[in-house]
Design a protein around this motif. Structure first.
Motif, PDB file in Angstrom:
ATOM      1  N   GLU A 195       0.815  -1.220   0.000  1.00  0.00           N
ATOM      2  CA  GLU A 195       0.000   0.000   0.000  1.00  0.00           C
ATOM      3  C   GLU A 195       0.847   1.269   0.000  1.00  0.00           C
ATOM      4  O   GLU A 195       0.524   2.227  -0.690  1.00  0.00           O
ATOM      5  N   LEU A 196       1.927   1.290   0.757  1.00  0.00           N
ATOM      6  CA  LEU A 196       2.776   2.485   0.831  1.00  0.00           C
ATOM      7  C   LEU A 196       3.391   2.806  -0.532  1.00  0.00           C
ATOM      8  O   LEU A 196       3.364   3.952  -0.981  1.00  0.00           O
ATOM      9  N   LEU A 197       3.907   1.795  -1.201  1.00  0.00           N
ATOM     10  CA  LEU A 197       4.486   1.998  -2.524  1.00  0.00           C
ATOM     11  C   LEU A 197       3.422   2.444  -3.524  1.00  0.00           C
ATOM     12  O   LEU A 197       3.654   3.339  -4.339  1.00  0.00           O
ATOM     13  N   SER A 198       2.252   1.854  -3.444  1.00  0.00           N
ATOM     14  CA  SER A 198       1.153   2.223  -4.330  1.00  0.00           C
ATOM     15  C   SER A 198       0.734   3.682  -4.124  1.00  0.00           C
ATOM     16  O   SER A 198       0.520   4.423  -5.084  1.00  0.00           O
ATOM     17  N   ARG A 199       0.645   4.119  -2.865  1.00  0.00           N
ATOM     18  CA  ARG A 199       0.291   5.524  -2.572  1.00  0.00           C
ATOM     19  C   ARG A 199       1.378   6.479  -3.051  1.00  0.00           C
ATOM     20  O   ARG A 199       1.092   7.557  -3.558  1.00  0.00           O
ATOM     21  N   CYS A 200       2.619   6.080  -2.870  1.00  0.00           N
ATOM     22  CA  CYS A 200       3.747   6.895  -3.334  1.00  0.00           C
ATOM     23  C   CYS A 200       3.680   7.062  -4.857  1.00  0.00           C
ATOM     24  O   CYS A 200       3.817   8.174  -5.378  1.00  0.00           O
ATOM     25  N   PHE A 201       3.442   5.972  -5.568  1.00  0.00           N
ATOM     26  CA  PHE A 201       3.320   6.041  -7.025  1.00  0.00           C
ATOM     27  C   PHE A 201       2.136   6.907  -7.446  1.00  0.00           C
ATOM     28  O   PHE A 201       2.220   7.665  -8.408  1.00  0.00           O
ATOM     29  N   SER A 202       1.031   6.819  -6.719  1.00  0.00           N
ATOM     30  CA  SER A 202      -0.138   7.656  -7.039  1.00  0.00           C
ATOM     31  C   SER A 202       0.191   9.134  -6.878  1.00  0.00           C
ATOM     32  O   SER A 202      -0.205   9.956  -7.709  1.00  0.00           O
ATOM     33  N   GLY A 203       0.901   9.477  -5.826  1.00  0.00           N
ATOM     34  CA  GLY A 203       1.282  10.874  -5.604  1.00  0.00           C
ATOM     35  C   GLY A 203       2.209  11.389  -6.693  1.00  0.00           C
ATOM     36  O   GLY A 203       2.035  12.513  -7.191  1.00  0.00           O
ATOM     37  N   ILE A 204       3.187  10.584  -7.077  1.00  0.00           N
ATOM     38  CA  ILE A 204       4.109  10.986  -8.145  1.00  0.00           C
ATOM     39  C   ILE A 204       3.348  11.184  -9.449  1.00  0.00           C
ATOM     40  O   ILE A 204       3.518  12.196 -10.142  1.00  0.00           O
ATOM     41  N   ALA A 205       2.499  10.225  -9.793  1.00  0.00           N
ATOM     42  CA  ALA A 205       1.734  10.313 -11.037  1.00  0.00           C
ATOM     43  C   ALA A 205       0.842  11.550 -11.049  1.00  0.00           C
ATOM     44  O   ALA A 205       0.753  12.256 -12.062  1.00  0.00           O
ATOM     45  N   SER A 206       0.214  11.852  -9.925  1.00  0.00           N
ATOM     46  CA  SER A 206      -0.664  13.025  -9.849  1.00  0.00           C
ATOM     47  C   SER A 206       0.114  14.315 -10.043  1.00  0.00           C
ATOM     48  O   SER A 206      -0.301  15.199 -10.805  1.00  0.00           O
ATOM     49  N   GLY A 207       1.235  14.438  -9.363  1.00  0.00           N
ATOM     50  CA  GLY A 207       2.033  15.653  -9.470  1.00  0.00           C
ATOM     51  C   GLY A 207       2.572  15.884 -10.866  1.00  0.00           C
ATOM     52  O   GLY A 207       2.514  17.001 -11.398  1.00  0.00           O
ATOM     53  N   VAL A 208       3.074  14.834 -11.486  1.00  0.00           N
ATOM     54  CA  VAL A 208       3.613  14.970 -12.844  1.00  0.00           C
ATOM     55  C   VAL A 208       2.496  15.320 -13.824  1.00  0.00           C
ATOM     56  O   VAL A 208       2.676  16.152 -14.712  1.00  0.00           O
ATOM     57  N   MET A 209       1.318  14.714 -13.669  1.00  0.00           N
ATOM     58  CA  MET A 209       0.221  14.997 -14.594  1.00  0.00           C
ATOM     59  C   MET A 209      -0.271  16.432 -14.459  1.00  0.00           C
ATOM     60  O   MET A 209      -0.561  17.084 -15.463  1.00  0.00           O
ATOM     61  N   VAL A 210      -0.342  16.932 -13.244  1.00  0.00           N
ATOM     62  CA  VAL A 210      -0.749  18.330 -13.051  1.00  0.00           C
ATOM     63  C   VAL A 210       0.271  19.258 -13.712  1.00  0.00           C
ATOM     64  O   VAL A 210      -0.096  20.188 -14.436  1.00  0.00           O
ATOM     65  N   ALA A 211       1.566  18.990 -13.495  1.00  0.00           N
ATOM     66  CA  ALA A 211       2.607  19.825 -14.096  1.00  0.00           C
ATOM     67  C   ALA A 211       2.558  19.760 -15.622  1.00  0.00           C
ATOM     68  O   ALA A 211       2.624  20.791 -16.299  1.00  0.00           O
ATOM     69  N   ALA A 212       2.425  18.556 -16.184  1.00  0.00           N
ATOM     70  CA  ALA A 212       2.359  18.410 -17.643  1.00  0.00           C
ATOM     71  C   ALA A 212       1.127  19.104 -18.206  1.00  0.00           C
ATOM     72  O   ALA A 212       1.194  19.741 -19.262  1.00  0.00           O
ATOM     73  N   SER A 213       0.012  19.008 -17.502  1.00  0.00           N
ATOM     74  CA  SER A 213      -1.217  19.657 -17.969  1.00  0.00           C
ATOM     75  C   SER A 213      -1.063  21.167 -18.022  1.00  0.00           C
ATOM     76  O   SER A 213      -1.491  21.811 -18.981  1.00  0.00           O
ATOM     77  N   ILE A 214      -0.463  21.715 -16.994  1.00  0.00           N
ATOM     78  CA  ILE A 214      -0.326  23.172 -16.937  1.00  0.00           C
ATOM     79  C   ILE A 214       0.730  23.671 -17.916  1.00  0.00           C
ATOM     80  O   ILE A 214       0.462  24.524 -18.758  1.00  0.00           O
ATOM     81  N   TRP A 215       1.954  23.134 -17.821  1.00  0.00           N
ATOM     82  CA  TRP A 215       3.056  23.704 -18.599  1.00  0.00           C
ATOM     83  C   TRP A 215       3.068  23.275 -20.065  1.00  0.00           C
ATOM     84  O   TRP A 215       3.533  24.019 -20.913  1.00  0.00           O
ATOM     85  N   SER A 216       2.569  22.073 -20.356  1.00  0.00           N
ATOM     86  CA  SER A 216       2.621  21.608 -21.742  1.00  0.00           C
ATOM     87  C   SER A 216       1.304  21.753 -22.486  1.00  0.00           C
ATOM     88  O   SER A 216       1.281  21.621 -23.702  1.00  0.00           O
TER      89      SER A 216
END
Length: 193
Positions: free
Chosen positions: A30-51
């Protein structure tokens, strides 16, 4: 050639992330899964805004067009969310139309729904580049593809790990993650057309 590679890069990110299932010992992490979810969310928000959002605002001075695009995109996802049977990782709540699909199939559908608009975004960028839009360069289209691929790495893991935890063998869990990302290049090509 560069365009075709750019269209496939996000799919490669999903595939690499799905391969995580071969390297983890604990089926349910669960910890690894939550960590991956957080990374994916942050990168997607950044890509959505800047790209996507900032370049759209630079190209189109009429903000209503941009708001309309965001609204139509949200409606498309809401529509797909209502008709496609799916289940998000970490929950037992089924969404979409009622079906008799296995839980693992519904997990794959949940991520696949999310990957359709990602493929469309890549397709729009490369269509603008191919059409000769001076504001869309090969580098900016590639940057979006890479950003989505980085986001897709943890996303591939987020789907393959729960599939493994649900009892699928490593090969089938990996394949489920890979299949969830196959819609991205398809969506990109259809959008370009």
């Amino acid at each position: 050639m560069i365009m075709w590679l750019g269209l496939l890069i996000p799919f490669f990110g999903t595939t690499l992330g799905s391969a995580i299932v071969y390297f983890i010992k604990n089926k349910k992490n669960e910890l690894l899964s939550r960590c991956f979810s957080g990374i994916a969310s942050g990168v997607m928000v950044a890509a959505s805004i800047w790209s996507l959002l900032i370049p759209a605002m630079e190209q189109e001075k009429n903000i209503l067009i941009i708001v309309l695009g965001i609204f139509l995109g949200a409606l498309l996802l809401l529509f797909l969310d209502c008709i496609v049977p799916h289940m998000h990782p970490g929950t037992n709540d089924e969404e979409g139309k009622e079906s008799h699909f296995k839980k693992t199939t519904k997990l794959v559908f949940a991520v696949t729904l999310h990957n359709i608009p990602e493929g469309m975004a890549v397709g729009v960028m490369y269509a603008g580049f191919v059409a000769g839009n001076v504001q869309i360069t090969a580098a900016s289209a590639l940057a979006l593809s890479l950003g989505i691929a980085i986001q897709n790495f943890p996303e591939g893991a987020i789907i393959s790990m729960p599939l493994r935890a649900e009892g699928e063998n490593k090969k089938r869990a990996f394949l489920g993650g890979v299949l969830s990302g196959v819609v991205e290049p398809v969506g990109a090509i259809l959008t370009m057309i």
